[in-house]
Design an enzyme around this catalytic site. Sequence first.
Site, PDB file in Angstrom:
ATOM      1  N   ASP A   1       3.511   9.365  -1.061  1.00  5.44           N
ATOM      2  CA  ASP A   1       2.312   8.639  -0.648  1.00  5.44           C
ATOM      3  C   ASP A   1       2.102   7.494  -1.621  1.00  5.44           C
ATOM      4  OD1 ASP A   1      -0.023   8.177   0.842  1.00  5.44           O
ATOM      5  OD2 ASP A   1      -0.597  10.288   0.804  1.00  5.44           O
TER       6      ASP A   1
ATOM      7  N   HIS B   1       0.824  -1.222   0.000  1.00  5.02           N
ATOM      8  CA  HIS B   1       0.000   0.000   0.000  1.00  5.02           C
ATOM      9  C   HIS B   1       0.850   1.261   0.000  1.00  5.02           C
ATOM     10  CE1 HIS B   1      -4.066  -1.746   0.736  1.00  5.02           C
ATOM     11  NE2 HIS B   1      -3.318  -2.783   1.043  1.00  5.02           N
TER      12      HIS B   1
HETATM   13  C1  GDG Z   1      -2.141   3.871   3.199  1.00  4.63           C
HETATM   14  C2  GDG Z   1      -1.146   4.563   2.240  1.00  4.63           C
HETATM   15  C3  GDG Z   1      -2.886   4.489   0.444  1.00  4.63           C
HETATM   16  C4  GDG Z   1      -8.293  10.607   7.415  1.00  4.63           C
HETATM   17  N1  GDG Z   1      -8.537  11.385   8.494  1.00  4.63           N
HETATM   18  C5  GDG Z   1      -9.741  11.037   8.948  1.00  4.63           C
HETATM   19  C6  GDG Z   1     -10.224  10.022   8.130  1.00  4.63           C
HETATM   20  N2  GDG Z   1      -9.333   9.785   7.202  1.00  4.63           N
HETATM   21  C7  GDG Z   1      -9.507   8.781   6.125  1.00  4.63           C
HETATM   22  C8  GDG Z   1      -9.520   9.395   4.766  1.00  4.63           C
HETATM   23  C9  GDG Z   1      -9.082   8.205   3.907  1.00  4.63           C
HETATM   24  C10 GDG Z   1      -8.140   7.458   4.836  1.00  4.63           C
HETATM   25  O1  GDG Z   1      -8.439   7.855   6.166  1.00  4.63           O
HETATM   26  C11 GDG Z   1      -6.679   7.821   4.592  1.00  4.63           C
HETATM   27  O2  GDG Z   1      -6.278   7.225   3.403  1.00  4.63           O
HETATM   28  P1  GDG Z   1      -4.922   7.647   2.675  1.00  4.63           P
HETATM   29  O3  GDG Z   1      -4.906   6.979   1.378  1.00  4.63           O
HETATM   30  O4  GDG Z   1      -4.861   9.115   2.601  1.00  4.63           O
HETATM   31  O5  GDG Z   1      -3.721   7.250   3.602  1.00  4.63           O
HETATM   32  P2  GDG Z   1      -3.062   6.170   4.615  1.00  4.63           P
HETATM   33  O6  GDG Z   1      -3.848   6.040   5.858  1.00  4.63           O
HETATM   34  O7  GDG Z   1      -1.669   6.665   4.812  1.00  4.63           O
HETATM   35  O8  GDG Z   1      -3.048   4.730   3.882  1.00  4.63           O
HETATM   36  C12 GDG Z   1      -1.893   5.381   1.194  1.00  4.63           C
HETATM   37  C13 GDG Z   1      -3.769   3.733   1.422  1.00  4.63           C
HETATM   38  O9  GDG Z   1      -2.980   3.005   2.371  1.00  4.63           O
HETATM   39  C14 GDG Z   1      -4.657   2.701   0.706  1.00  4.63           C
HETATM   40  O10 GDG Z   1      -3.892   1.828  -0.059  1.00  4.63           O
HETATM   41  O11 GDG Z   1      -3.703   5.307  -0.374  1.00  4.63           O
HETATM   42  O12 GDG Z   1      -0.966   5.928   0.264  1.00  4.63           O
HETATM   43  O13 GDG Z   1      -0.250   5.397   2.980  1.00  4.63           O
HETATM   44  O14 GDG Z   1     -10.148   7.358   3.616  1.00  4.63           O
HETATM   45  O15 GDG Z   1     -10.779   9.902   4.456  1.00  4.63           O
HETATM   46  N3  GDG Z   1     -11.408   9.439   8.303  1.00  4.63           N
HETATM   47  C15 GDG Z   1     -12.153   9.874   9.356  1.00  4.63           C
HETATM   48  N4  GDG Z   1     -11.732  10.851  10.205  1.00  4.63           N
HETATM   49  C16 GDG Z   1     -10.537  11.463  10.033  1.00  4.63           C
HETATM   50  O16 GDG Z   1     -10.177  12.355  10.812  1.00  4.63           O
HETATM   51  N5  GDG Z   1     -13.339   9.305   9.568  1.00  4.63           N
END
Ligand code: GDG
Length: 491
Positions: free
Chosen positions: A388, A180
């Site tokens: 990322d 990921h």
């Molecule tokens: C890893 C990889 C890859 C965030 N703050 C809150 C919240 N979120 C949710 C977002 C989104 C998720 O969390 C974060 O997803 P990301 O993709 O930005 O990042 P990572 O957690 O670092 O995940 C990344 C992912 O895996 C999937 O393969 O895309 O590159 O690092 O859904 O909306 N949700 C809530 N409250 C928050 O304060 N409810």
Amino acid sequence: MSGTADRAGYRMCTQQHKDLMSRLVVVSNRTADPRKPAAGGLAVAVRESLQQTGGLWFGWSGKIREAADGTQSGQGEVHVQTAGNVTLATLDLSREDHDTYYLGYSNDVLWPVFHYRLDLANFDTRFAAGYRRVNQLFAQKLLPLLKPDDLIWVHDYQLIPLAAELRAMGCTNRIGFFLHIPMPPPLIMAAIPEHEWLMRSLFAYDLVGFQSEADLTHFSHYVESEAHAERLSPDRLRAFNRTLRVGAYPIGIDVDDFKRLADSKEGRDMFVRMRDEYSRRRLLVGVDRLDYSKGLPQRVHAFRELLTYYPENRDSATLIQIASPSREDVGAYDNLRRQMDSLCGAINGDFGELDWMPVRYIHRNVARKRLPGLFRASRVALVTPLRDGMNLVAKEFIAAQDAADPGMLVLSRFAGAAEQLKEALLVNPYDTQGTAQAIQRALTMSLDERINRHEALLNRIRKYDVHWWSSTFLQALEDCEPNEAAASGTS
Ligand code: GDG
């Protein structure tokens, strides 16, 4: 769209109604109840595929087991529970295993190095030993639960050597791995003392998937230069006496589900509240875990440049930055927290007025149902990580927009999502002046241009959504020949 994803996308168009024949076994560091609303991309994708086959989800329970004698060496039994037609199997970790495998090697070695942050890595040899020990433990506890025809899908950097451990115990099932987070270039990877062992371990899988073509290229270059791997075809590499299928499978979101959330009563209420509250302002939004990979200080600097060089935004543009708490027991996160407190305090102190504060910084988790309304009320989203794997917030922002008056996405070129989302305004987050210019362009973009760009972006995140991601990966795994050298192990 990348070549591999396009090819795979075509495959899906012809095969998307074909159900998986085998039971699916998912292994990830943590599990979740698949009947509850899922927060992240992994949980959504995994839930759906598991329910299709009545599968098994295996991982750490999230609990630390204290041994009966007060020491912390106890290794727990597997807790099995059913959730609908899905079986959840979890195990507790001892304190020592948790601290070395999870806090140590996963969060203090692999996470920083894979995000190009060698300066933040701590190469303590006890961490590597704990990481290997827990992967062995996972293999030992998982093996008795497996059926001969199961398809095994292992997720992420915490479990790179799992297949090698399973193979060493005689497992011949097809096993796929999805990374990921980004795959760094060979010379950065080589900074990890155990890099050869880690990369060799990946050859115990049948299929290894990456988020982007760039990640796939880094991996291919590594194994070609360090292990003299032979490229048999664009998606097949041979090394260590094993043939490995590889590909870029960019993860997506459930677009309809996110739209439904935006259209729900709570979604609409949140939108109206935000719109009314900021009716005289233009809203910019950032939503991230508070993580050093997300480029948060650079983003606040860029926003400061915007207010400095484009003063018409003073008293108007407001950045809502949600930074949900993450890994607070790791030192680097504490520094970041202090840095953000100070930067946001300074910008508000220097530019704020009695009736306007430039930044609303929220260091708390915000309920998921509130995000779509917030995204829809925002004129611009700032998704500017320094590195990322993909970044799902970029896709959620696009899904939440009103197609007749959409907001604009400012996206880091260093997010995996940038390979797909070319119609966003792509920026280099280290260049804070360039980022400020892009924000200004987003704020002043004509309605026509916003509509055109949004339409193209929405079509792409719809086509390559989370269902495409999981079914394409699993179909490719199911198509792998049972591996001739499967039981020989590579560790
Ligand atoms: C890893 C990889 C890859 C965030 N703050 C809150 C919240 N979120 C949710 C977002 C989104 C998720 O969390 C974060 O997803 P990301 O993709 O930005 O990042 P990572 O957690 O670092 O995940 C990344 C992912 O895996 C999937 O393969 O895309 O590159 O690092 O859904 O909306 N949700 C809530 N409250 C928050 O304060 N409810």
